[in-house]
Design an enzyme around this catalytic site. Sequence first.
Site, PDB file in Angstrom:
ATOM      1  N   GLU A   1      -4.068   8.149  -4.877  1.00 33.16           N
ATOM      2  CA  GLU A   1      -4.275   7.594  -6.223  1.00 33.16           C
ATOM      3  C   GLU A   1      -5.548   8.166  -6.837  1.00 33.16           C
ATOM      4  O   GLU A   1      -6.564   8.262  -6.149  1.00 33.16           O
ATOM      5  CB  GLU A   1      -4.352   6.061  -6.154  1.00 33.16           C
ATOM      6  CG  GLU A   1      -3.046   5.432  -5.704  1.00 33.16           C
ATOM      7  CD  GLU A   1      -3.080   3.910  -5.688  1.00 33.16           C
ATOM      8  OE1 GLU A   1      -4.135   3.329  -6.056  1.00 33.16           O
ATOM      9  OE2 GLU A   1      -2.072   3.293  -5.327  1.00 33.16           O
TER      10      GLU A   1
ATOM     11  N   HIS B   1      -1.162   1.211 -10.367  1.00 43.47           N
ATOM     12  CA  HIS B   1      -1.843   0.222  -9.518  1.00 43.47           C
ATOM     13  C   HIS B   1      -2.443  -0.898 -10.377  1.00 43.47           C
ATOM     14  O   HIS B   1      -3.600  -1.295 -10.203  1.00 43.47           O
ATOM     15  CB  HIS B   1      -2.938   0.888  -8.680  1.00 43.47           C
ATOM     16  CG  HIS B   1      -3.279   0.108  -7.439  1.00 43.47           C
ATOM     17  ND1 HIS B   1      -3.701   0.689  -6.275  1.00 43.47           N
ATOM     18  CD2 HIS B   1      -3.256  -1.224  -7.179  1.00 43.47           C
ATOM     19  CE1 HIS B   1      -3.929  -0.233  -5.354  1.00 43.47           C
ATOM     20  NE2 HIS B   1      -3.663  -1.419  -5.893  1.00 43.47           N
TER      21      HIS B   1
ATOM     22  N   ARG C   1       0.841  -1.190   0.000  1.00 43.40           N
ATOM     23  CA  ARG C   1       0.000   0.000   0.000  1.00 43.40           C
ATOM     24  C   ARG C   1       0.872   1.234   0.000  1.00 43.40           C
ATOM     25  O   ARG C   1       1.935   1.272   0.614  1.00 43.40           O
ATOM     26  CB  ARG C   1      -0.942   0.008   1.218  1.00 43.40           C
ATOM     27  CG  ARG C   1      -2.161  -0.884   1.029  1.00 43.40           C
ATOM     28  CD  ARG C   1      -3.073  -0.367  -0.080  1.00 43.40           C
ATOM     29  NE  ARG C   1      -4.210  -1.242  -0.342  1.00 43.40           N
ATOM     30  CZ  ARG C   1      -4.246  -2.177  -1.293  1.00 43.40           C
ATOM     31  NH1 ARG C   1      -3.179  -2.372  -2.061  1.00 43.40           N
ATOM     32  NH2 ARG C   1      -5.322  -2.904  -1.487  1.00 43.40           N
TER      33      ARG C   1
END
Length: 355
Positions: free
Chosen positions: A297, A316, A268
């Site tokens: 993000e 991601h 993370r």
Amino acid sequence: MTGRDRVPGRLRVAVAAPLSEENAALIRRLEPRIDLVVDHSLLPPMRWPADFSGEPGWQRAPGQQRAYEAAIDSADALYGIPDVDPAALARAVRANPRLRWVHTMAAGGGGQVKAAGLNAEELGRVLFTTSAGVHGRPLAEFAVFGVLAGAKDLPRLNRQQRDRAWSGRWTMGQVSRQTVLVLGLGGIGRAVATALHALGATVIGTSRRDVTVPGVSTVVRPDSITEVAPTVDAVVNTLPGTEATEHLLGKRFFDALRPGASLVNVGRGTVVDEAALADALDSGRVGFAALDVFETEPLPAGSPLWHHDQVLVSPHTAALDASEDRLIAELFAANATRLLDGQELVNRVNTVEFY
């Protein structure tokens, strides 16, 4: 999707997230005691595998929304967090006192459960699980890619190719002679350790428990990573985002790191202090960073990480795999069997630290 009375010995599951007809049939086949309640017209179209948020801007008509919520409120279990929305999860838990289990879909679903703001009674009444482990192999491959890219100085190769510069030869790093620190030895961390060990790397892992993991030569506590930082050539983070892991990789750690070390983040984004990382990249303390996750993000346009030539930015997407939806469906069916047979579910969310 309409409600009906429950049948003893069966599990009524409302599908709250996009699910293909093929995988719905797979779940029914793997666990015939499931009554799967799904209306695909009430679920947003997926843009890619595991796109549980679905097409942006897609909305249900008011009547469709009522039907969607009625199905959720009739269920013993939910396949997915409704609309990947913590507020919708809280509504579902409070509207349905018979709800027993929610599968959160994401490997890091604990954060979504925390954001729902459920009280102690609600957290004790409903079991929450994640899809941890499903992403182990794809993320392990990205981690190996990042470690290799750092060892072979991919940024220098890119610059020289762009500039048509045929330099003198140089000695590249050999992963087989490197020591790699893997933060976290859950499903993803173990897969990373196995892959790196297969390349000959010496792997140091972190765990809060005394564990023995194949391919890991040494296990240290997370609060001891600064002590081993001077001995490692690369760091791979697989840790979830919790209060305990926030900015675990910060200035103190980077200052202790062997100069030129590589960093790969597949856990993370909040585990890494990005401001401290940018300084470490500028100073050469970190020689290369392959980042699939970020503190915010999408990564803000003003982030220095976008244009730093020693950084590889991945949006991601490293975990995404064509088989991901099927693997999640298989995991859900296996956990449904466990629930029906009175066994402990795998991948339960820790509702104290929410990972």
